[in-house]
Design an enzyme around this catalytic site. Sequence first.
Site, mmCIF file in Angstrom:
data_model
loop_
_atom_site.group_PDB
_atom_site.id
_atom_site.type_symbol
_atom_site.label_atom_id
_atom_site.label_comp_id
_atom_site.label_asym_id
_atom_site.label_seq_id
_atom_site.Cartn_x
_atom_site.Cartn_y
_atom_site.Cartn_z
ATOM 1 N N ASP A 154 0.858 -1.177 0.000
ATOM 2 C CA ASP A 154 0.000 0.000 0.000
ATOM 3 C C ASP A 154 0.905 1.242 0.000
ATOM 4 O OD1 ASP A 154 -2.208 1.701 0.052
ATOM 5 O OD2 ASP A 154 -3.309 0.430 1.447
ATOM 6 N N GLU A 212 -10.418 6.671 4.126
ATOM 7 C CA GLU A 212 -9.672 5.998 5.194
ATOM 8 C C GLU A 212 -9.171 6.989 6.241
ATOM 9 O OE1 GLU A 212 -5.880 4.386 3.452
ATOM 10 O OE2 GLU A 212 -6.824 5.140 1.663
#
Length: 624
Positions: free
Chosen positions: A304, A509
């Site tokens: 990520d 997020e």
Amino acid sequence: MALSVRTRLFVAVALTLFSARFVHAAEIYMDHKIPVELRVKALLSRMTLVEKIGQMMQIERSVANASVIRKFRIGSVLSAGGSTPEVNKPEAWQEMVDSFQSGALRTRLKIPMLYGIDAVHGHNAAYGATIFPHNIGLGCTRDRELVKRIGAVTALELRATGIPYTFAPCVAVCRDPRWGRCYESFSEDPSLVRKMTDVIYGLQGVGPPGLPFVAGRSKVAACAKHYVGDGGTRKGINANNTILSFEDLVKIHMVPYFDAIAKGVSTIMISYSSWNGVKMHANRFLITDVLKGKLRFKGFVISDYQGIDQITTPPDANYTYSVLASINAGIDMVMVPMDYKGFLSNLTSLVNSGFVPMKRIDDAVRRILRVKFSMGLFEHPLAERSYLHHFGVQGNKDVAREAVRKSLVLLKNGKDKSQPFLPLSKKATKILVAGTHADSIGLQCGGWTISWQGSPNDTTKGTTILHAIKTAVSKPTRVLHKASPERGYAARSKADFAVVVVGEPPYAEGRGDNQNLTIPAEGLRTIKNVCPEVKCLVILISGRPLVVQPYLHLMEAFVAAWLPGTQGKGITDVIFGDYEFVGKLSRTWFRSVDQLPMNVGDAEYDPLFPFGYGLRMDIKHKTP
Ligand SMILES: *[C@@H]1O[C@H](CO)[C@@H](O)[C@H](O)[C@H]1NC(C)=O
Ligand SMILES: *[C@@H]1O[C@H](CO)[C@@H](O)[C@H](O)[C@H]1NC(C)=O
Ligand SMILES: *[C@@H]1O[C@H](CO)[C@@H](O)[C@H](O)[C@H]1NC(C)=O
Ligand SMILES: *[C@@H]1O[C@H](CO)[C@@H](O)[C@H](O)[C@H]1NC(C)=O
Ligand SMILES: *[C@@H]1O[C@H](CO)[C@@H](O)[C@H](O)[C@H]1NC(C)=O
Ligand SMILES: *[C@@H]1O[C@H](CO)[C@@H](O)[C@H](O)[C@H]1NC(C)=O
């Protein structure tokens, strides 16, 4: 100088052999008729360490240009959330991607660069793209064939901007709606998430089972994320710790990867979260032994965004250790995404000093090349101008509108069964439309729309719910709109009924984590001001179930619309009775947050609305 006949013959034969071999090697990896594995082998055998590490780096578009890509042999470039070219138009995207590609194609081995982006509900960063409901809504459709078509449309619109790779689908199994990414999850139920992985067939096409595959230029490489346990963190805190036995980890969070791999997903992204205290980005057991070993995943594993950097934290941050641990854990491509010089020098010295074995580097590069070859990137590295005609067209919007219709869940309809409130009449004299979310494209799209966290503003093209209502009703019907009416306003309006559209602000997020899950105050006030005065349908726009039990008695009807995207007409199609409600809850609707986490199948299960709940209007001769 006179050479003997023998010597001359020897030189001639040697030269012929050498050049034949040389030409042959070059042809092998550039020749699309040669099997992928042979091409990979031929190319890998010619690569230097610097060229190999270049393939393992993915850098952000803001630090990329053709000369950087050429000089550092960069293998991949990404758009971070909201990172778009200055002019956000398909042509400008194509030019940007092609200009990066020109740098890659001028390297010694001409290995094309792979451009990736988070297209998680349509090509959401591109202005004017078709924006679909977020995954939580798609889970409510239970419609595998529909998500496949959504994948196909998303692939076309990506290709229209020159992009061949999306960081989707998110196959998280969200077990706690307090998590701000819960809307990116199709369901709390692993078996429903497994079914929805059919979106991979839409994105990539259907190929040989278990092998990374992209069926040509109208398709894109997909990425199942975030491996593994992202949706199981404590209290739904983003990127936190998932505490589970291995058996439960597999049963709840890993099973969707079985399907994604079987369906040929090209890449898998690692989760920021930890499993029993160990960062996933450093988890060799789960990445190498389980994912690549037991599950036989043959595509590449990607980190990520700055995911490896989080393996060590200040004051003990040590980037060298982060690189060492992540690469040895089995990560193949790293979203660096800025400091590519630091990554290159660290990994180079780790290989040269023997801390990272060359066979680990070769495994990584072999997987990356396998994906690039199997998706036809060497044959078609540049954007295809003719695909511009696929961008944001009516046929695509029709698929999104259908998805909105099928994602809506009817949770209450009238005080009792004998007095249904829906469908609403299109021939009413006057309709009051109220609420913060009635007239905002940004709010109905949610996070991951144009920008990373989303915006309440009209950031892209689309039809708001208010506009859809105005279009749906009969000519003489008056549609009165007030975002936040005060007490008494609804009564004075003499409206036949009200449609109140409220919900959450956009978020993604981190910022989306929420421990109280209440309807934001302004919307709650509107429900309390309007619904006691005029019969009202409340439409909730949210990325998850919210606390509604205390207010349900005020509402005549209640619909969960999730984050529907740009096609507001999908909502009016149903509430006015042209189509039936078919959506069923993809999540448990809790009564209060102190019940959380609470999921279908739990021993203690006392929901307000259970998983799978969803009413019908029982309208006749109407189909979805
Ligand atoms: C590309 O980026 C590098 C590093 O930021 C910079 O030094 C260089 O001038 C840029 N090249 C061009 C052509 O913009
Ligand atoms: C989880 O969150 C807590 C509280 O915010 C924090 O102290 C802890 O470091 C986090 N754990 C992980 C593994 O990220
Ligand atoms: C950082 O990690 C590397 C690799 O494990 C190690 O060799 C080095 O000593 C560490 N540096 C510090 C300051 O701890
Ligand atoms: C590792 O990367 C860091 C950050 O860029 C840099 O400061 C350091 O010098 C690098 N170490 C090596 C050995 O390349
Ligand atoms: C939305 O628009 C308002 C008014 O133009 C502006 O002040 C605000 O910054 C915008 N919000 C975002 C997130 O772009
Ligand atoms: C609920 O939590 C959110 C996110 O932390 C916060 O913004 C909001 O103010 C809270 N609402 C209430 C009523 O506490």
